[in-house]
Design a protein around this motif. Structure first.
Motif, short mmCIF file in Angstrom:
data_model
loop_
_atom_site.label_atom_id
_atom_site.label_comp_id
_atom_site.label_asym_id
_atom_site.label_seq_id
_atom_site.Cartn_x
_atom_site.Cartn_y
_atom_site.Cartn_z
N ARG A 379 0.81 -1.22 0.00
CA ARG A 379 0.00 0.00 0.00
C ARG A 379 0.84 1.27 0.00
O ARG A 379 0.58 2.20 -0.79
N PRO A 380 1.88 1.39 0.87
CA PRO A 380 2.69 2.62 0.84
C PRO A 380 3.36 2.87 -0.50
O PRO A 380 3.53 4.02 -0.90
N LEU A 381 3.75 1.79 -1.20
CA LEU A 381 4.39 1.96 -2.50
C LEU A 381 3.41 2.54 -3.52
O LEU A 381 3.78 3.40 -4.33
N VAL A 382 2.17 2.07 -3.47
CA VAL A 382 1.14 2.62 -4.37
C VAL A 382 0.93 4.10 -4.08
O VAL A 382 0.82 4.93 -5.00
N GLU A 383 0.88 4.45 -2.80
CA GLU A 383 0.72 5.85 -2.41
C GLU A 383 1.89 6.68 -2.91
O GLU A 383 1.70 7.80 -3.43
N ALA A 384 3.10 6.16 -2.76
CA ALA A 384 4.29 6.90 -3.16
C ALA A 384 4.34 7.13 -4.66
O ALA A 384 4.61 8.24 -5.13
N ILE A 385 4.06 6.08 -5.43
CA ILE A 385 4.10 6.19 -6.89
C ILE A 385 3.02 7.16 -7.38
O ILE A 385 3.26 7.99 -8.27
N THR A 386 1.83 7.05 -6.79
CA THR A 386 0.74 7.96 -7.16
C THR A 386 1.13 9.41 -6.90
O THR A 386 0.92 10.29 -7.73
N ASN A 387 1.71 9.66 -5.73
CA ASN A 387 2.10 11.02 -5.38
C ASN A 387 3.17 11.57 -6.31
O ASN A 387 3.09 12.72 -6.78
N LEU A 388 4.17 10.76 -6.59
CA LEU A 388 5.27 11.22 -7.44
C LEU A 388 4.80 11.52 -8.86
O LEU A 388 5.14 12.57 -9.44
N LEU A 389 4.00 10.63 -9.43
CA LEU A 389 3.50 10.84 -10.79
C LEU A 389 2.62 12.09 -10.86
O LEU A 389 2.76 12.92 -11.78
N TRP A 417 -7.66 1.06 1.77
CA TRP A 417 -6.80 -0.12 1.83
C TRP A 417 -6.21 -0.28 3.23
O TRP A 417 -6.21 -1.37 3.81
N LEU A 418 -5.73 0.82 3.80
CA LEU A 418 -5.16 0.78 5.15
C LEU A 418 -6.23 0.42 6.19
O LEU A 418 -5.98 -0.38 7.10
N ILE A 419 -7.42 0.99 6.04
CA ILE A 419 -8.51 0.68 6.98
C ILE A 419 -8.86 -0.80 6.92
O ILE A 419 -9.06 -1.46 7.95
#
Length: 516
Positions: A379-389, A417-419
């Motif tokens: 989940r954190p990787l998806v958040e990171a990639i989304t933010n960067l793009l 997802w986190l919840i």
């Protein structure tokens, strides 16, 4: 050993808040001095190097969190030998991490200038300055960093806060002196290096005196070391996400919009992070206690405590977001002047960002305290990639708005997802629907509070200093009254009063009785 969670949390909050007040007010004074003595570009340069070194800290991989989590059970069992063995492993890891940070940092040296759009101050050698900042980061790992783990694991964050408070006073006094007397930014950075070393040494001395039985000796079993390594691997994704979400914003602004825009954004973000750090104290103060609770308490009690903490954080986040919306602009105009103000739309975005960020940090604190890194590793990787793009795309079209909106969208995108992970693993699923209903209630209450309070503040038209005071007073009274009206009938409100009553040793018992 059952940790005295409420007592330790209360003590941690008191000293943590005192430390943060010093940590935020004195840098505020120095940021002001730097702005008027050296110039706005120095502020942007300072923020840029901080973000670059945050990226380098990816080498830490979350080893600290994994090691502290591994100590919870041995502390409950009073297993001294196992704790000592974990400290020795932690010591080895941190020495290796320091070497990795040093090597990667030196490899990045030739490319530092490419991260700056436009000119740098003429008297600054960015390479030399970068090396000084890198040295401070490396020494933070090499000098007894592993000893602080025993304090965190025993929920004695207050000791770390006391040391930080003392060294910060020394650091900021020395930095203020060199800025005013010498007007030399190199000396300013050298002070950071010296006080970082002092902080590590003092923390190690106090940890050794408080827990003399714990030394870095012995060897843990191969299976346990393998488990810890797996936790560190799983934590890497969360570490990447944190760095990208909080550091890439600064780097992208510098690369696309320049140091002046970066300085303007960082002025706003400075106040943002100063207030956020106060709320974060609540998380850090209770984290070890939560880890202990997950071992000795039932799932139902853990879930009920979570719902109570949620109300506390929502109230704090809602109140602070309202203050930002109403007071940000007049305060910034007094502080940095009208020529360094951002548009009001940026203020709205920052206020929303603050609320979303608080919720995100709160949920992640429970995940970290429970050591739930493997299940949550993607989940954190998806958040990171989304933010960067989104950062790179939106900054080209809507500038600074794109940076802030990218962060908000990326956080909201993965919150469900986190919840799901939390209620699937840690909490009683019976409470999931109640949690979702509460969150809708909390968001609506916060939105209405912000709208009404800002509407009232819009009628205040006074000289800036008086306008700030009156607007802040309206926020304190009006916002809290509205939030109280929304929340006082909730069962969680009474639980919060009971908890606060325990932490203050019975000073608000009357409120607790009325909350029933």
């Amino acid at each position: 050993m059952r940790i005295e969670r409420v007592k330790n949390a209360s003590r941690n909050m008191v000293y943590g808040i005192a430390s943060q007040i010093v940590k935020q007010l004195l840098p505020f004074a120095m940021r002001t001095v730097m702005l008027y003595v050296l110039g706005v570009e120095y502020l942007g340069l300072n923020s840029l190097f901080t973000s670059v070194l945050s990226v380098l800290n990816l080498a830490e991989l979350g080893a600290g969190s994994a090691m502290v989590y591994s100590m919870y059970q041995p502390i409950v069992d009073d297993d001294t030998d196992r704790i000592c063995a974990l400290m020795r492993l932690y010591k080895i890891y941190y020495r290796c991490i320091g070497l990795v940070v040093c090597a990667i940092g030196l490899a990045l040296l030739p490319f530092i200038h490419r991260l700056i759009n436009g000119d740098v101050p003429p008297d600054i050698d960015v390479y030399y300055l970068y090396l000084l900042n890198l040295a401070a980061t490396v020494f933070s790992y090499w000098l007894f960093a592993y000893k602080s783990s025993i304090l965190w694991a025993h929920q004695r964050n207050d000791v770390v806060s006391k040391v930080t408070l003392a060294t910060d006073l020394i650091k900021y006094a020395a930095q203020l002196f060199v800025l005013v007397v010498f007007r030399n930014y190199y000396y300013y950075v050298m002070v950071i290096l010296a006080t970082q070393i002092l902080n590590n040494i003092l923390t190690a001395i106090l940890a050794s005196r408080m827990y003399p039985a714990y030394h870095a000796r012995g060897t843990i079993q191969k299976n346990e070391r393998k488990t810890i390594n797996h936790r560190i691997r799983d934590l890497f994704s969360a570490k990447v996400a944190t760095v990208i979400v909080y550091s890439s914003d600064t780097i992208v602004i510098s690369a696309f919009l320049g140091l002046k825009v970066l300085a303007i954004y960082q002025n706003y973000y400075y106040l943002f992070s100063a207030v956020a750090s106060m709320i974060t104290i609540v998380f850090t103060s209770v984290r070890a206690g939560l880890g202990n609770s997950f071992i000795v308490d039932t799932k139902e009690k853990i879930t009920k405590d979570f719902m109570s903490f949620l109300l506390i954080i929502v109230w704090l986040a809602g109140f602070c977001s309202t203050c930002f919306l109403c007071v940000y602009q007049p305060f910034m105009e007094v502080w940095v002047g009208a020529n360094l103000l951002a548009e009001f739309g940026i203020v709205v975005c920052m206020s929303v960002y603050f609320f979303v960020n608080c919720m995100n940090v709160f949920l992640n604190s429970y995940k970290d305290a429970a050591g739930m890194w493997h299940k949550d590793r993607f989940r954190p990787l998806v958040e990171a990639i989304t933010n960067l793009l989104l950062n790179v795309i939106l900054v080209r079209y809507i500038g600074l708005y794109g940076i802030i909106l990218s962060t908000i969208i990326s956080m909201l995108f993965v919150v469900p997802w986190l919840i799901h992970n939390l209620f699937d693993t840690l909490f009683d699923r019976v409470y999931l629907n109640l949690f979702l209903k509460r969150m809708v209630h909390y968001v609506l209450a916060t939105g209405i509070t912000m709208f009404i309070t800002f509407f009232l503040c819009s009628f205040v038209n006074l000289p800036l200093i008086f306008e700030i005071i009156i607007r802040l007073a309206i926020c304190i009274v009006c916002a809290n009254l509205i939030l109280f009206a929304f929340y006082f009938k909730l069962p969680e409100f009474h639980s919060c009063i009971v908890l606060a009553n325990r932490m203050t040793r019975g000073k608000i018992k009357v409120l607790g009785n009325h909350a029933k």
